[in-house]
Design a protein around this motif. Structure first.
Motif, PDB file in Angstrom:
ATOM      1  N   UNK A 273       8.171 -19.387  -0.318  1.00 18.58           N
ATOM      2  CA  UNK A 273       8.679 -18.506   0.747  1.00 18.58           C
ATOM      3  C   UNK A 273       9.866 -17.683   0.232  1.00 18.58           C
ATOM      4  N   UNK A 274      10.796 -18.337  -0.475  1.00 21.35           N
ATOM      5  CA  UNK A 274      11.944 -17.609  -1.025  1.00 21.35           C
ATOM      6  C   UNK A 274      11.466 -16.514  -1.974  1.00 21.35           C
ATOM      7  N   UNK A 275      10.494 -16.859  -2.827  1.00 17.20           N
ATOM      8  CA  UNK A 275       9.995 -15.886  -3.797  1.00 17.20           C
ATOM      9  C   UNK A 275       9.466 -14.634  -3.105  1.00 17.20           C
ATOM     10  N   UNK A 276       8.829 -14.791  -1.957  1.00 15.64           N
ATOM     11  CA  UNK A 276       8.209 -13.645  -1.286  1.00 15.64           C
ATOM     12  C   UNK A 276       9.250 -12.619  -0.843  1.00 15.64           C
ATOM     13  N   UNK A 277      10.344 -13.059  -0.201  1.00 19.40           N
ATOM     14  CA  UNK A 277      11.326 -12.056   0.223  1.00 19.40           C
ATOM     15  C   UNK A 277      12.340 -11.747  -0.876  1.00 19.40           C
ATOM     16  N   UNK A 278      12.494 -12.674  -1.824  1.00 21.32           N
ATOM     17  CA  UNK A 278      13.371 -12.433  -2.975  1.00 21.32           C
ATOM     18  C   UNK A 278      12.836 -11.263  -3.808  1.00 21.32           C
ATOM     19  N   UNK A 279      11.507 -11.214  -3.955  1.00 19.67           N
ATOM     20  CA  UNK A 279      10.899 -10.127  -4.736  1.00 19.67           C
ATOM     21  C   UNK A 279      11.062  -8.776  -4.048  1.00 19.67           C
ATOM     22  N   UNK A 280      11.203  -8.785  -2.726  1.00 20.22           N
ATOM     23  CA  UNK A 280      11.464  -7.543  -2.002  1.00 20.22           C
ATOM     24  C   UNK A 280      12.837  -6.999  -2.401  1.00 20.22           C
ATOM     25  N   UNK A 281      13.854  -7.869  -2.360  1.00 21.52           N
ATOM     26  CA  UNK A 281      15.209  -7.451  -2.753  1.00 21.52           C
ATOM     27  C   UNK A 281      15.238  -7.071  -4.226  1.00 21.52           C
ATOM     28  N   UNK A 282      14.550  -7.854  -5.052  1.00 21.51           N
ATOM     29  CA  UNK A 282      14.505  -7.554  -6.490  1.00 21.51           C
ATOM     30  C   UNK A 282      13.866  -6.193  -6.741  1.00 21.51           C
ATOM     31  N   UNK A 283      12.855  -5.861  -5.934  1.00 31.89           N
ATOM     32  CA  UNK A 283      12.253  -4.536  -6.043  1.00 31.89           C
ATOM     33  C   UNK A 283      13.255  -3.435  -5.748  1.00 31.89           C
ATOM     34  N   UNK A 284      14.165  -3.697  -4.804  1.00 30.67           N
ATOM     35  CA  UNK A 284      15.225  -2.718  -4.519  1.00 30.67           C
ATOM     36  C   UNK A 284      16.084  -2.482  -5.762  1.00 30.67           C
ATOM     37  N   UNK A 285      16.382  -3.549  -6.505  1.00 32.27           N
ATOM     38  CA  UNK A 285      17.246  -3.395  -7.687  1.00 32.27           C
ATOM     39  C   UNK A 285      16.567  -2.521  -8.743  1.00 32.27           C
ATOM     40  N   UNK A 286      15.244  -2.710  -8.908  1.00 36.48           N
ATOM     41  CA  UNK A 286      14.510  -1.880  -9.865  1.00 36.48           C
ATOM     42  C   UNK A 286      14.516  -0.427  -9.408  1.00 36.48           C
TER      43      UNK A 286
ATOM     44  N   UNK B 123       6.048   2.422   2.289  1.00 43.88           N
ATOM     45  CA  UNK B 123       5.312   2.377   1.026  1.00 43.88           C
ATOM     46  C   UNK B 123       6.195   2.121  -0.194  1.00 43.88           C
ATOM     47  N   UNK B 124       7.279   2.887  -0.356  1.00 44.62           N
ATOM     48  CA  UNK B 124       8.044   2.856  -1.605  1.00 44.62           C
ATOM     49  C   UNK B 124       8.571   1.457  -1.960  1.00 44.62           C
ATOM     50  N   UNK B 125       9.263   0.750  -1.059  1.00 42.55           N
ATOM     51  CA  UNK B 125       9.750  -0.582  -1.436  1.00 42.55           C
ATOM     52  C   UNK B 125       8.618  -1.569  -1.723  1.00 42.55           C
ATOM     53  N   UNK B 126       7.479  -1.389  -1.066  1.00 38.36           N
ATOM     54  CA  UNK B 126       6.330  -2.260  -1.318  1.00 38.36           C
ATOM     55  C   UNK B 126       5.820  -2.068  -2.750  1.00 38.36           C
ATOM     56  N   UNK B 127       5.808  -0.819  -3.218  1.00 39.41           N
ATOM     57  CA  UNK B 127       5.367  -0.539  -4.587  1.00 39.41           C
ATOM     58  C   UNK B 127       6.321  -1.173  -5.608  1.00 39.41           C
ATOM     59  N   UNK B 128       7.612  -1.093  -5.357  1.00 38.84           N
ATOM     60  CA  UNK B 128       8.568  -1.714  -6.272  1.00 38.84           C
ATOM     61  C   UNK B 128       8.480  -3.238  -6.217  1.00 38.84           C
ATOM     62  N   UNK B 129       8.175  -3.783  -5.045  1.00 37.25           N
ATOM     63  CA  UNK B 129       7.953  -5.227  -4.931  1.00 37.25           C
ATOM     64  C   UNK B 129       6.759  -5.645  -5.763  1.00 37.25           C
ATOM     65  N   UNK B 130       5.680  -4.872  -5.684  1.00 39.18           N
ATOM     66  CA  UNK B 130       4.478  -5.166  -6.472  1.00 39.18           C
ATOM     67  C   UNK B 130       4.782  -5.119  -7.968  1.00 39.18           C
TER      68      UNK B 130
ATOM     69  N   UNK C 105       2.633 -12.166   1.309  1.00 42.04           N
ATOM     70  CA  UNK C 105       3.712 -12.477   2.249  1.00 42.04           C
ATOM     71  C   UNK C 105       4.869 -11.494   2.105  1.00 42.04           C
ATOM     72  N   UNK C 106       5.063 -10.969   0.906  1.00 39.28           N
ATOM     73  CA  UNK C 106       6.165 -10.035   0.670  1.00 39.28           C
ATOM     74  C   UNK C 106       5.957  -8.714   1.411  1.00 39.28           C
ATOM     75  N   UNK C 107       4.716  -8.268   1.530  1.00 39.37           N
ATOM     76  CA  UNK C 107       4.441  -6.984   2.187  1.00 39.37           C
ATOM     77  C   UNK C 107       4.912  -6.989   3.647  1.00 39.37           C
ATOM     78  N   UNK C 108       4.475  -7.942   4.484  1.00 41.26           N
ATOM     79  CA  UNK C 108       4.987  -7.932   5.862  1.00 41.26           C
ATOM     80  C   UNK C 108       6.500  -8.192   5.930  1.00 41.26           C
ATOM     81  N   UNK C 109       7.044  -8.958   4.949  1.00 39.01           N
ATOM     82  CA  UNK C 109       8.499  -9.169   4.934  1.00 39.01           C
ATOM     83  C   UNK C 109       9.225  -7.853   4.730  1.00 39.01           C
TER      84      UNK C 109
END
Length: 446
Positions: A98-111, A142-149, A352-356
């Motif tokens: 669960x942490x990994x799913x929303x953590x990757x969202x924030x990490x995508x922001x850093x990228x 769309x944009x943050x989802x792409x960086x999360x991916x 799970x990261x996408x809906x987050x």
């Protein structure tokens, strides 16, 4: 199964990988603003005291569970005690996912911000304008989802290489790079005009500012900054050789983790004071306040890009550890190979990261307990399952596995025999009480 257990190739490889697991956004992003909110130097001293007593003791406990069983968290508790104890392992595995799913969202922001810093699109001296840019970015469908991916893809890529050729090799490259970038940024920050005030705020303790909330904040920061309660250190401990030194390695990991936090404070707080910003800006300090500061520096775009690259490295080493918790479970409990499990876990994380991510924008109308999905997942893990997992680990080592735990603690270490008494006292009495306070505070009862 008769699967051959993977192991670290050297003690240094393990220390760097475990430090990479511990060092994450909590050190570079969260620590400076929590310090700013809690008075600076006094908070720093309290935090360091807790890290090198309670934090390292629980870290040792998790490594003991992993090394002694050579199994994933669920399998480890099943082997050591059975009964209901494997539930603790299952909870930590679910928490890691669960942490990994929303953590990757924030990490995508850093990228994204690393790239946007180079182009200058997020750098302006007006914090309100930057705040608008940040809000527009994270609410975009769309944009943050792409960086999360993209970030999840990088995490899976490292994990595909396995323990030695993937995680350890990446840690040997990324951790030195992280420290190099930190030192470059520290040198820039502390030499800014007006930085002395920020250095004094950070390093000179003023105990008149210490409150009960300061202590609770330091407890929480120390616990979370070492990646405790999520199965990562149990999993990494399971890849240690049977008689590897737990006590010395845990101390080295703790030193590196604390050092990154202190250096991050020296990057951010002197710059904040030099440009007249507020150290109490909270989570927005990183994505709103700091870009406005970088915009006012000579070659600010370069230092901004370096800073967000630093954040991305810290996030990646932690994300790999979280993913490995899930991978280790399915490899130990089933017949799937690493490649299949890593890719499948990556896809599930993204699902799970996408809906987050979308819950911060187009799905903000959907709430759980009054919180959007992103905040609900964060609350569930940080306020409930993480401290609960850490509490149960401390009780397990302190009371259920107490004699064997002490034997495992001293096995392979020249340092541990002198420390076993202190460790026994902390893991039995001090750590459970401290973590219980974190749990009670997180639930809003304090």
């Amino acid at each position: 199964m008769n699967r051959t257990r993977e192991h670290w190739t050297s003690r240094m490889g393990f220390i760097l990988a475990a430090a990479g697991s511990a060092v994450g956004l909590g050190n570079v992003w969260r620590f400076p603003y929590v310090t700013g909110e809690n008075g600076g130097g006094a908070f720093l001293l309290i935090y360091l005291g807790i890290v090198f007593s309670i934090g390292v003791s629980v870290l040792v406990a998790e490594l003991i569970i992993g090394r002694s069983t050579q199994l994933d968290p669920a399998g480890a508790f099943r082997k050591l005690a059975g009964g209901a104890w494997p539930i603790v392992g299952y909870m930590s595995i679910l928490t890691a996912f669960v942490i990994l799913s929303f953590y990757c969202v924030i990490a995508g922001w850093t990228v994204a911000y690393m790239i946007k810093s180079i182009t200058g699109s997020v750098l302006t001296a007006n914090p309100e304008e930057i705040g608008g840019v940040f809000d527009a970015f994270i609410t975009d469908p769309l944009e943050p989802v792409l960086y999360t991916a993209l970030f999840i893809g990088l995490t899976v890529f490292v994990a595909l290489g396995g323990v030695a050729s993937g995680i350890e090799r990446a840690a040997r490259i990324l951790m030195p790079a992280l420290f190099f970038i930190l030192l470059v940024l520290v040198a820039r920050s502390v030499t800014l005009d007006g930085a002395v005030e920020g250095i004094a705020f950070f390093l000179e303790p003023d105990f008149s500012k210490v409150t009960w909330e300061t202590l609770l904040a330091a407890l929480g920061q120390a616990f979370f900054s070492l990646s405790l309660g999520m199965g990562a250190m149990i999993t990494y401990g399971s890849y240690m050789q049977r008689h590897d030194d737990i006590a010395g390695s845990a101390l080295a990991v703790t030193v590196l983790d604390a050092l990154v936090a202190v250096l991050s404070g020296l990057v951010i707080l002197p710059a904040v004071f030099a440009f007249g910003a507020a150290p109490t800006a909270g989570p927005g300090l990183t994505f709103i306040t700091l870009p406005s500061i970088f915009a006012q520096m000579p070659f600010g775009f370069l230092f901004a890009a370096l800073f967000f690259f630093l954040l991305a490295i810290a996030a990646l080493t932690s994300a790999v550890a979280l993913l490995e918790v899930v991978i280790a479970y399915f490899m130990d409990e089933g017949s799937a190979n690493r490649k299949k499990v890593a890719v499948t876990a990556g896809i599930a994380t993204f699902a799970l990261a996408v809906p987050a991510s979308l819950s911060l924008g187009v799905m903000s109308g959907f709430t759980i307990g009054g919180k959007v999905l992103f905040d609900a997942l964060d609350y569930l893990t940080n306020n409930i399952t993480l401290p609960l997992g850490g509490l149960l680990v401390a009780l397990f080592l302190g009371w259920v596995l107490k004699h064997r735990g002490e034997e495992e603690f001293v096995d392979g270490s020249t340092l541990a025999p002198a420390l076993v008494g202190a460790w026994r006292f902390i893991i039995r009495y001090v750590a459970p009480v401290a973590i219980l306070l974190i749990l009670i505070n997180g639930l809003g009862f304090i």
